[in-house]
Design an enzyme around this catalytic site. Structure first.
Site, mmCIF file in Angstrom:
data_model
loop_
_atom_site.group_PDB
_atom_site.id
_atom_site.type_symbol
_atom_site.label_atom_id
_atom_site.label_comp_id
_atom_site.label_asym_id
_atom_site.label_seq_id
_atom_site.Cartn_x
_atom_site.Cartn_y
_atom_site.Cartn_z
ATOM 1 N N ASP A 1 -55.082 -69.028 -33.709
ATOM 2 C CA ASP A 1 -55.489 -69.358 -32.335
ATOM 3 C C ASP A 1 -55.734 -68.077 -31.528
ATOM 4 O O ASP A 1 -56.121 -68.149 -30.354
ATOM 5 C CB ASP A 1 -54.504 -70.309 -31.653
ATOM 6 C CG ASP A 1 -53.101 -69.741 -31.545
ATOM 7 O OD1 ASP A 1 -52.855 -68.610 -32.031
ATOM 8 O OD2 ASP A 1 -52.239 -70.441 -30.967
ATOM 9 N N SER A 2 -55.571 -66.904 -32.160
ATOM 10 C CA SER A 2 -56.057 -65.650 -31.564
ATOM 11 C C SER A 2 -57.558 -65.757 -31.321
ATOM 12 O O SER A 2 -58.140 -64.971 -30.567
ATOM 13 C CB SER A 2 -55.755 -64.461 -32.485
ATOM 14 O OG SER A 2 -56.136 -64.750 -33.817
ATOM 15 N N ASP B 1 -54.292 -72.844 -37.490
ATOM 16 C CA ASP B 1 -53.231 -72.876 -36.477
ATOM 17 C C ASP B 1 -53.243 -74.190 -35.701
ATOM 18 O O ASP B 1 -54.307 -74.653 -35.262
ATOM 19 C CB ASP B 1 -53.453 -71.746 -35.459
ATOM 20 C CG ASP B 1 -52.504 -70.583 -35.664
ATOM 21 O OD1 ASP B 1 -51.515 -70.722 -36.419
ATOM 22 O OD2 ASP B 1 -52.743 -69.527 -35.052
ATOM 23 N N GLU C 1 -43.699 -62.100 -36.358
ATOM 24 C CA GLU C 1 -44.527 -61.319 -35.427
ATOM 25 C C GLU C 1 -43.656 -60.479 -34.496
ATOM 26 O O GLU C 1 -42.729 -61.017 -33.852
ATOM 27 C CB GLU C 1 -45.439 -62.265 -34.607
ATOM 28 C CG GLU C 1 -46.332 -61.492 -33.641
ATOM 29 C CD GLU C 1 -47.580 -62.217 -33.191
ATOM 30 O OE1 GLU C 1 -47.773 -63.384 -33.566
ATOM 31 O OE2 GLU C 1 -48.359 -61.591 -32.442
ATOM 32 N N GLU D 1 -45.908 -72.475 -34.305
ATOM 33 C CA GLU D 1 -44.969 -71.473 -33.796
ATOM 34 C C GLU D 1 -43.627 -72.108 -33.448
ATOM 35 O O GLU D 1 -43.594 -73.076 -32.678
ATOM 36 C CB GLU D 1 -45.554 -70.799 -32.542
ATOM 37 C CG GLU D 1 -46.803 -69.993 -32.835
ATOM 38 C CD GLU D 1 -47.350 -69.282 -31.604
ATOM 39 O OE1 GLU D 1 -46.686 -69.276 -30.542
ATOM 40 O OE2 GLU D 1 -48.462 -68.735 -31.711
HETATM 41 O O1 KIV Z 1 -53.371 -66.485 -34.129
HETATM 42 C C1 KIV Z 1 -53.205 -65.557 -34.933
HETATM 43 O O2 KIV Z 1 -54.136 -64.811 -35.251
HETATM 44 C C2 KIV Z 1 -51.900 -65.371 -35.518
HETATM 45 C C3 KIV Z 1 -51.655 -64.103 -36.274
HETATM 46 C C4 KIV Z 1 -51.665 -62.946 -35.366
HETATM 47 C C5 KIV Z 1 -50.435 -64.181 -37.090
HETATM 48 O O3 KIV Z 1 -51.064 -66.200 -35.375
#
Ligand code: KIV
Length: 253
Positions: free
Chosen positions: A44-45, A83, A180, A113
């Protein structure tokens, strides 16, 4: 046991280190897969590095489904992890139905998470036969509650809680766990305490795998780069250079 869990457990037992990258679109995912990355995370980045949002809390299920499907079309080999975005797993029922949607869009496993407080959600997912990857330590979806991105595991109590979280997620069926921004010694201890691999980001070299946001690896997001990330290319500079040349060629200067 889910096939991804047995595969990753065996690879950890064999002493293999795993390289994990994020991807959000077809061409990037295809290039990473063909270059031999072990796991591809549609993180979700996405919200920050692709959609220009300030943090991950604005990412929706519809956005994730769109990008998981694009990545799936580009990947033949590496397992694809999708995610579950902010507030998409507040109950076990919601977690399961949204995990199923990500799988239908093409994910081989889902990530959410949280630790001990989310084991009911995790069990709902793993009992349905869906692959699941954990994520503990600094949790970007909690940035507003926490008031920023902070290193985790700094006190003995905090380190012990993280280990409890990791063991609870492994017990609930996790195939791997992202750590993280965890103090490196704590991340190493957690890695040594689990059968499944840990996937570190800003958590030192003692983890079994390392993950990076692909934009940080290739230098495609010059406005922010986390201090732990080493770029092996400067794509932003190349885009600027090529664009300037195109503009000049059209305008004839
Ligand atoms: O959303 C993401 O890219 C992540 C990674 C940084 C582990 O959760």
């Amino acid at each position: 046991m889910h096939p991804l869990t047995s595969q990753l457990t065996q690879r950890k037992a064999a002493g293999e280190k795993l390289a994990v990258l994020t991807a959000y679109d077809y061409p990037t995912a295809r290039l990473l897969d063909e270059a031999g990355v072990d796991l591809i995370l549609v993180g979700d980045s996405l919200g920050m590095v692709v959609l220009g949002l300030p943090d991950t809390t604005g990412v929706t299920m519809d956005m994730m489904l769109h990008h998981v499907a694009a990545v799936r079309r580009g990947v033949k080999r590496a397992p694809v992890i999708g995610d579950l975005p902010f507030e998409s797993y507040t109950t076990p029922e919601l977690a399961l139905s949204n995990a199923l949607r990500l799988v239908q869009a093409g994910a081989d496993a889902v990530k959410l998470e949280g630790g001990v407080g989310f084991t009911e959600q995790v069990k709902a997912i793993t009992r349905a036969g869906i692959g699941y990857v954990g994520h503990i330590g600094m949790l970007p979806q909690s940035v507003k509650i926490e008031g920023g991105y902070k290193k985790k595991g700094k006190t003995e109590e905090a380190a012990a809680r993280l280990l409890d979280d990791a063991l609870a997620l492994e017990e609930a069926g996790a195939a791997a766990i992202v750590l993280e921004s965890v103090v490196p010694e704590v991340a190493t201890k957690i890695s040594q305490s689990l059968q499944i691999p840990t996937i570190g980001i800003g958590a030192g070299n003692g983890c079994d795998a390392q993950v990076l946001v692909v934009h940080d690896l290739i230098g495609a997001f010059p406005w922010f780069k986390p201090p732990f990330a080493t770029s092996h290319a400067n794509v932003a500079q190349e885009i600027t250079r090529a664009t300037r040349r195109f503009v000049e060629s059209v305008k004839g200067s």
